[in-house]
Design a protein around this motif. Structure first.
Motif, PDB file in Angstrom:
ATOM      1  N   MET A 167      33.766  52.141   5.108  1.00  0.00           N
ATOM      2  CA  MET A 167      34.736  53.228   4.924  1.00  0.00           C
ATOM      3  C   MET A 167      35.700  52.937   3.777  1.00  0.00           C
ATOM      4  N   ASP A 168      35.360  51.929   2.978  1.00  0.00           N
ATOM      5  CA  ASP A 168      36.126  51.623   1.774  1.00  0.00           C
ATOM      6  C   ASP A 168      37.569  51.235   2.079  1.00  0.00           C
ATOM      7  N   VAL A 169      37.780  50.573   3.206  1.00  0.00           N
ATOM      8  CA  VAL A 169      39.093  50.041   3.556  1.00  0.00           C
ATOM      9  C   VAL A 169      38.915  48.560   3.865  1.00  0.00           C
ATOM     10  N   ALA A 209      36.990  54.988  12.406  1.00  0.00           N
ATOM     11  CA  ALA A 209      37.081  56.080  11.436  1.00  0.00           C
ATOM     12  C   ALA A 209      38.227  57.024  11.783  1.00  0.00           C
ATOM     13  N   GLU A 210      38.355  57.339  13.061  1.00  0.00           N
ATOM     14  CA  GLU A 210      39.423  58.244  13.489  1.00  0.00           C
ATOM     15  C   GLU A 210      40.788  57.598  13.287  1.00  0.00           C
ATOM     16  N   ALA A 211      40.906  56.313  13.626  1.00  0.00           N
ATOM     17  CA  ALA A 211      42.178  55.612  13.470  1.00  0.00           C
ATOM     18  C   ALA A 211      42.606  55.543  12.011  1.00  0.00           C
ATOM     19  N   VAL A 255      34.423  60.328   5.411  1.00  0.00           N
ATOM     20  CA  VAL A 255      33.758  59.128   4.911  1.00  0.00           C
ATOM     21  C   VAL A 255      32.806  58.587   5.976  1.00  0.00           C
ATOM     22  N   ALA A 256      33.227  58.643   7.234  1.00  0.00           N
ATOM     23  CA  ALA A 256      32.370  58.180   8.327  1.00  0.00           C
ATOM     24  C   ALA A 256      31.108  59.030   8.416  1.00  0.00           C
ATOM     25  N   GLU A 257      31.242  60.335   8.242  1.00  0.00           N
ATOM     26  CA  GLU A 257      30.072  61.220   8.274  1.00  0.00           C
ATOM     27  C   GLU A 257      29.106  60.875   7.151  1.00  0.00           C
ATOM     28  N   GLN A 258      29.639  60.537   5.982  1.00  0.00           N
ATOM     29  CA  GLN A 258      28.787  60.127   4.864  1.00  0.00           C
ATOM     30  C   GLN A 258      28.042  58.830   5.193  1.00  0.00           C
ATOM     31  N   ALA A 259      28.756  57.907   5.871  1.00  0.00           N
ATOM     32  CA  ALA A 259      28.132  56.636   6.251  1.00  0.00           C
ATOM     33  C   ALA A 259      27.003  56.861   7.243  1.00  0.00           C
TER      34      ALA A 259
END
Length: 247
Positions: A1-3, A88-90, A96-100
């Protein structure tokens, strides 16, 4: 998620990072173990958000004084999909999560196309060597869920749902219970590897169909229990390597 986390606990027993995380953890500070996070280290890092699991809910009041804190339910590999969506929600990273997830299912579809009907009537076994214990994975394990998504069949003893995602310890006298057309073997340290070397010398091991057909493949244990989408990519890479690209 690029974090990228600024700090992370460890599992407390495995110092070596799995191969799929190489070059991804540089600069992340150690903040204790997963059951005993070091509050002083966390405080010094001044995080904007603290992510954890419910096992540390006893210290939630103290964590939440440092920074907003979200604790998710973690049931090991059984809940890896739900845990990813919780993170992802937090983080406010739903798109981005959907893309993953799209990336994951696209790779699954490519693998299914590459496999075709080649393994339609074949079974895939996955076993872990823990010390002297031999355990196989159930349908609801991390690797089992990926094999299920691909549509690969499991031997009868692994085509089950268990509370832990693992089957009972298998004795050397019952090695036939783990046999299949294809056998993936995982270990987690040098001691496990040494025990596996001894296991391969056993007469009962040499009776296995997978051994006789030379369809036993050694894969990275930390990847195959990784329980996250980066590890899932590594497992899919292995399935391409051994089921599609190996003669």
């Amino acid at each position: 998620m690029d974090v990228k986390p600024i700090g992370s606990t460890s599992d407390g027993w495995q110092d070596n990072l799995p191969g799929y995380l190489k070059n991804k953890t540089e600069g992340i500070q150690k903040i204790g173990t997963q059951y005993e996070p070091n509050l002083e280290r966390i405080l010094r890092l001044k995080p904007d958000l603290i992510l954890g699991w419910e096992n540390v809910k006893a210290i939630y009041p103290r964590l939440s004084q440092i920074s907003p804190t979200a604790l998710g339910k973690w049931k090991g590999s059984l809940s890896w999909r739900e845990h990813f969506n919780f993170v992802a929600e937090a983080l406010g990273k739903k798109e981005v999560a959907e893309q993953a997830w799209n990336h994951y299912y696209q790779r699954i579809e490519k693998l299914k196309i590459a496999l075709g009907n080649q393994y339609k009537d074949k079974t895939i076994s996955v076993i872990h060597i823990y010390g002297w214990d031999i355990m196989s994975t159930a349908k609801n394990s991390f690797s089992g869920s990926i094999l299920n998504d691909v549509g690969l069949q499991r031997p009868k003893t692994q085509n089950v749902i268990t509370p832990s995602g693992l089957t009972k310890n298998i004795s050397e006298e019952k090695l036939e219970e783990l046999d299949a057309d294809i056998l993936f073997v995982t270990t987690f340290n040098d001691s496990d590897k040494a025990n596996f070397e001894q296991l391969q010398q056993k007469p009962l091991w040499k009776r296995l169909k997978a051994f006789q057909q030379r369809h036993i493949y050694f894969v990275d244990g930390l990847s195959w229990v990784g329980s996250n989408l980066i590890a899932a990519d590594a497992v899919i890479d292995d399935l391409f390597k051994y089921l599609v690209n190996t003669p």
